[in-house]
Write an enzyme that holds these catalytic residues in place. Structure first.
Site, PDB file in Angstrom:
ATOM      1  CG  HIS A  82      36.708  10.803  -0.669  1.00 37.04           C
ATOM      2  ND1 HIS A  82      36.236   9.962   0.765  1.00 37.04           N
ATOM      3  CD2 HIS A  82      37.411   9.885  -1.183  1.00 37.04           C
ATOM      4  CE1 HIS A  82      36.933   8.950   0.681  1.00 37.04           C
ATOM      5  NE2 HIS A  82      37.359   8.609  -0.596  1.00 37.04           N
ATOM      6  CG  ASP A 161      31.604   0.436  -0.546  1.00 34.41           C
ATOM      7  OD1 ASP A 161      32.160  -0.014  -1.466  1.00 34.41           O
ATOM      8  OD2 ASP A 161      31.898   0.808   0.328  1.00 34.41           O
ATOM      9  NE  ARG A 168      36.446  -4.027  -5.043  1.00 32.89           N
ATOM     10  CZ  ARG A 168      36.749  -2.728  -4.881  1.00 32.89           C
ATOM     11  NH1 ARG A 168      35.566  -2.117  -4.032  1.00 32.89           N
ATOM     12  NH2 ARG A 168      37.484  -1.888  -5.065  1.00 32.89           N
ATOM     13  CB  SER A 183      34.111   1.319  -3.577  1.00 29.04           C
ATOM     14  OG  SER A 183      34.494   1.327  -2.153  1.00 29.04           O
ATOM     15  CE  LYS A 187      33.065   4.096   0.501  1.00 20.65           C
ATOM     16  NZ  LYS A 187      34.458   3.064   0.873  1.00 20.65           N
TER      17      LYS A 187
END
Ligand code: URA
Length: 434
Positions: A82, A161, A168, A183, A187
Site C-alpha cells: 500500500h 472507515d 473527517r 483508517s 482496509k
C-alpha cells in the site's frame, strides 16, 4: 453506555476502553449515532490523541464493521502493498508483476485517484477493456492461475472507515496520526493478506509533508499490523518530486511497461526493487535482501515480469497487445514543451502542484462524477538537481484541449524553483520501519 460520556471522557484526555470504542464505531456504522456526536469525538481525539491500545481497538473495530476477505483458498503467503499516495506513483503497475513473477501471489485491492494523487485502477483502465469489477471467486481464481489480481475496494470492506473518513474530510480531523493509521490499516487488514508492505511518502507531493511525521505514521501502522498478527514493514520514500518522469494515467502505464522492459527511470526502479525485496522476504521467496533484489532484476531481464503483466491484463479483460506495443494506449492530440525560463539548476519542485497540473489537463477528477481523460498528463525532462538552459524543455504536456494546456503550463512553471549554483539530488529511500 452513552455517546455523551465517551465524548466527555476523551475531551478530558482519558483513555477510552475497547468497549467504548466498539460502541461508537458500531453505532455510527449502523446509523444509530449522529454525525454531530461523532464529529465532536473526532475533534476530541484530534486534540487529545489516542494511545497505542486505543488505536489498535479503533482499527480492529473498523475491520470488523464489515466483511473480511478470506484469501485462504489462495496458495502461499499473500503479500499486500500500500502506498499513502503521491504524484507519478505507478509503483503497483510494475511491482506487482515483478513480485508475482518471483512466485509470490498478489491479491490486491486498489483505489482510484484522490485529489492531486493518482489511483492504480484509473491507470490500469488505460488498457482497452480492462476491468477491476471481479467477483470474489474470479479474484481468487485469477491469483491462483496467473499469480496476480487487482480489484476495486468493495463497499462492504471496513464500512466504518468509509463513513468516518468522509466525516473527517469535512470536519478538519483528517491529519491525526492515529486516525490516519487506523483508517489505512483497517482496509488492509480486512483485505486479508498475510503480510503488508507499506510505502509511506514524504515531501511536497505527500500527505505527510515532514519526514518526521512520515516516520511516525510508518511506526504507528507497523505497530498496528504487528499487534493484529500480520507481518508489516514500511519504506519511507521521497515524494518531494514526482516519482519517475511520467504523471498521468496512460503515460504512467507506459513508463511502468518500459521499466519492465529494462528501460525504467533510476528512482522508480529503485523503489520497486526496495519494496519488492521486502515483499519477497515476507513471502518467503528470498532469505536476504540482496538475493531478493537479484531475483527481481532477473524477472525484468528475462522478460517474465512483462509476460506476467500481459497475462494479468488479459485475465481482467484488457488488451495484452498494449503491453508489448504501448502505441495502442490512449494518446493525447497535443504534445507541447514547457521551456525553462532561465539558466540554472532545478532547486525544488512543488510536487503536489504537478499533480494538480495533470488534473487540470483532465487526468484527474474535479468531482466524484468527473470522467477522466486517460491520455493526458506530463512527462518531465528535468528534476531536482538537474542543470537547465533557458528555452530547454522542463517537461512536455500531453493535452487534448489548448486552453487546458495553457492553464496547466502557467501552473507548472510556478511549481519549479531554480538556483544559480549546483543543487544536490534528492535521496529516494528515507528509511525502513520494521
Ligand atoms: N488515506 C486513508 O485511507 N485514510 C486516511 O485517513 C488518510 C489517507
Amino acid at each position: 453506555m452513552r455517546m455523551y460520556d465517551i465524548i466527555m471522557k476523551k475531551r478530558n484526555g482519558q483513555e477510552l476502553s475497547e468497549e467504548e470504542i466498539r460502541f461508537f464505531v458500531e453505532g455510527y456504522t449502523r446509523g444509530q449515532i449522529p454525525d454531530y456526536q461523532v464529529s465532536a469525538l473526532m475533534m476530541a481525539i484530534y486534540f487529545r490523541k489516542m494511545t497505542e491500545r486505543e488505536t489498535l481497538s479503533l482499527t480492529m473495530a473498523m475491520v470488523e464493521s464489515g466483511e473480511m476477505l478470506d484469501l485462504s483458498a489462495i496458495r502461499g503467503i499473500k503479500v499486500d502493498k500500500h502506498s499513502t499516495g503521491g504524484v507519478g506513483d505507478k509503483t503497483s503497475l510494475a511491482l506487482t508483476p515483478m513480485v508475482a513473477a518471483c512466485g509470490i501471489p498478489v491479491a490486491k485491492m486498489s483505489g482510484r485517484g484522490l485529489g492531486h494523487t493518482g489511483g492504480t485502477i484509473d491507470k490500469l483502465e488505460s488498457f482497452p477493456g480492462f476491468t477491476t469489477a471481479l467477483t470474489k471467486e474470479q479474484f481468487i481464481r485469477n491469483v491462483n492461475e496467473i499469480g496476480i489480481a487487482i480489484m476495486g475496494q468493495t463497499k462492504d470492506l471496513a464500512p466504518a472507515d468509509k463513513k468516518l473518513y468522509a466525516l473527517r474530510d469535512v470536519t478538519a480531523t483528517v491529519d491525526n496520526m492515529s486516525l490516519i493509521a487506523s483508517s489505512i490499516m483497517s482496509k488492509k487488514l480486512a483485505a486479508g493478506a498475510d503480510a503488508i508492505i507499506l510505502d509511506v511518502k514524504t515531501g511536497s507531493g505527500a500527505f505527510m509533508k515532514a519526514e518526521k511525521d512520515a516516520f511516525a505514521l510508518a511506526e504507528e501502522m507497523v505497530r498496528i499490523g504487528r499487534n493484529a498478527g500480520r507481518y508489516t514493514a514500511a519504506v519511507v520514500s521521497d515524494m518531494d518530486q514526482p516519482l519517475g518522469y511520467a504523471v498521468g494515467n496512460a503515460l504512467e502505464v507506459e513508463e511502468a511497461v518500459e521499466t519492465l522492459k529494462g528501460n525504467g527511470p533510476e528512482d522508480f526502479l529503485e523503489l520497486c526493487l526496495t519494496l519488492g525485496s521486502y515483499m519477497l522476504l515476507a513471502g518467503g521467496a528470498a532469505r536476504q535482501e540482496e538475493e531478493a533484489r537479484e531475483k527481481l532484476k532477473k524477472v525484468i531481464a528475462d522478460g517474465s515480469a512483462l509476460q506476467k503483466l500481459a497475462g494479468f491484463v488479459e485475465a481482467q479483460g484488457g488488451d495484452p497487445k498494449a503491453v508489448y506495443d504501448t502505441g495502442l494506449l490512449p494518446k493525447a492530440a497535443i504534445v507541447e514543451p514547457v521551456p525553462a525560463p532561465i539558466d540554472g539548476y532545478v532547486s525544488h519542485i512543488e510536487c503536489d502542484e504537478i499533480g494538480i497540473c495533470s488534473l487540470l489537463l483532465g487526468g484527474g477528477r474535479e468531482t466524484k462524477e468527473s470522467r477522466i481523460d486517460l491520455s493526458v498528463g506530463i512527462v518531465l525532462k528535468k528534476k531536482t538537481g538537474d542543470p537547465v538552459k533557458a528555452g530547454e524543455p522542463l517537461a512536455y504536456l500531453h493535452a487534448n484541449d489548448r486552453q487546458k494546456a495553457e492553464a496547466a503550463k502557467e501552473r507548472f512553471l510556478k511549481a519549479y524553483s531554480f538556483s544559480d549554483t549546483p543543487v544536490q539530488k534528492v535521496g529516494l529511500i528515507k528509511g525502513i520501519v520494521e
